[in-house]
Design an enzyme around this catalytic site. Structure first.
Site, PDB file in Angstrom:
ATOM      1  N   SER A   1       1.167  -1.721  -0.449  1.00 56.64           N
ATOM      2  CA  SER A   1       0.170   0.409   0.220  1.00 56.64           C
ATOM      3  C   SER A   1       1.029   1.062   0.253  1.00 56.64           C
ATOM      4  CB  SER A   1      -0.831   0.410   1.556  1.00 56.64           C
ATOM      5  OG  SER A   1      -1.668   1.262   1.034  1.00 56.64           O
TER       6      SER A   1
ATOM      7  N   TYR B   1      -3.030   0.382   9.665  1.00 53.73           N
ATOM      8  CA  TYR B   1      -2.351  -0.229   8.613  1.00 53.73           C
ATOM      9  C   TYR B   1      -1.803  -0.558   7.442  1.00 53.73           C
ATOM     10  CZ  TYR B   1      -3.774  -0.643   3.212  1.00 53.73           C
ATOM     11  OH  TYR B   1      -3.692  -1.667   2.279  1.00 53.73           O
TER      12      TYR B   1
ATOM     13  N   LYS C   1     -17.779  -1.666   0.432  1.00 53.98           N
ATOM     14  CA  LYS C   1     -16.887  -1.534   1.361  1.00 53.98           C
ATOM     15  C   LYS C   1     -17.555  -0.018   2.231  1.00 53.98           C
ATOM     16  CE  LYS C   1     -12.471  -0.191  -0.567  1.00 53.98           C
ATOM     17  NZ  LYS C   1     -11.514  -1.550   0.446  1.00 53.98           N
TER      18      LYS C   1
END
Length: 322
Positions: A114, A140, A178
């Protein structure tokens, strides 16, 4: 030979399954945790041989004998997730187990990293830099950073091909389930349909005007093309940025959504929530030199091009599944 796609009922994963189907691949095993969500709808128009729940998958994996590649898109992707133990187990330990399997069997492993690993971007967004210097802003991003570092420093054996993809701001069809983590194009479209306007955060940074916060927005269909390229070039391994290489503003995003609907922009600026102010990225832009350097020549949609396709061909068609 079969292809395993983890997160295959989710946003990016299901689009990858569609792209594989379109080139004639149906020997696909989908791994996911659908539970009580509507992600199953992303699977209805796909062709695959098996669905496996993620909690059962690691136990079943040693029984498979004909796996060609594991495309690992499954993860907890919420940037606001507070349970770090969950992030550790789901994003780090689970990914290590899949890496080790692919290393043992000498098959390809393609996984999602990411752009959140870059933190506030103070060091830039160059995938050739020393990743040990990066400071992610949330749990995250740190969980993704931990795995990238484990690959660099501790992975004893490596899969025949190993590719980490640092996704920037991905948008496009199949993200409908989502919730708050769906793209601003999706949320903006819904706001336009309901209220005729789009709400954007005001800026809390003196260098950026309201709506001028910049992101590298990348269309999911372009990501699928990149992954196909890696499947066709098994001699290429590494950690790569996946963006467009061009940062554009949230204001431009909102305007592109209105224009795709043939409407004049109507943007309202609202205060940023307190919990986001210290962890907000004001600028991201992928350095794409490394991917280009290994031979990828595919085009990436501009925000305006991708938004037009997304709105016209999917959102305005009752959220048509890709």
């Amino acid at each position: 030979m079969s292809i395993i796609v983890t997160g295959g009922a989710g946003f990016i994963g299901s689009c990858i399954v569609r792209t594989l189907n379109d080139i004639g691949r149906e020997d696909i095993i989908i791994v996911d945790n659908i539970a009580s969500t509507d992600k199953w709808m992303n699977m209805r128009n796909k062709r695959y041989i098996k669905y496996v729940h993620k909690s059962e998958f690691l136990k079943e994996l040693p029984t498979y004998s004909d796996v060609e590649v594991i495309i690992h898109m499954g993860a907890q992707s919420s940037t606001t997730e507070r349970d770090f133990d969950y992030l550790w187990n789901n994003n780090f330990e689970y990914t290590k187990a899949l890496w080790n399997y692919c290393a043992e069997k000498q098959i390809s492993f393609i996984y999602a990293s990411s752009a959140a690993t870059y933190g506030d971007g103070e060091l830039g967004f160059d995938d050739k830099m020393n990743i040990d210097n990066l400071m992610p802003l949330n749990g995250y991003g740190y969980s993704k950073q931990l795995f990238d570092q484990w690959v660099k420093h501790q992975a004893v054996e490596k899969p025949a091909q190993h590719v980490g993809l640092k996704f920037f701001n991905v948008y496009g069809p199949n993200e409908y389930f989502k919730g708050s983590m769906a793209s601003m194009i999706f949320h903006g479209y819904k706001q336009i349909c309901e209220f005729g306007s789009v709400k954007l955060f005001k800026s809390c940074h003196p260098d950026y005007e309201d709506g001028g916060q910049l992101r590298d927005f990348v269309y999911v269909k372009d990501i699928c093309n990149v992954i196909l390229w890696f499947l066709e070039h098994k001699d290429v391994s590494g950690l790569f940025n996946i963006g467009t290489g061009k940062a554009q503003s949230f204001r431009e995003l909102a305007e592109a959504t209105f224009h795709a609907l043939d409407m004049e922009p109507n943007i309202i600026y609202i205060d940023m929530p307190e919990h986001l102010k210290e962890k907000y990225q004001y600028y991201t832009q992928a350095d794409m030199g490394k991917l280009r350097g290994v031979g990828y020549k595919g085009d990436f949609c501009s925000l305006e091009e991708g938004c037009l396709d997304y709105v016209k061909e999917h959102l305005a068609m009752n959220y048509r599944i890709y």
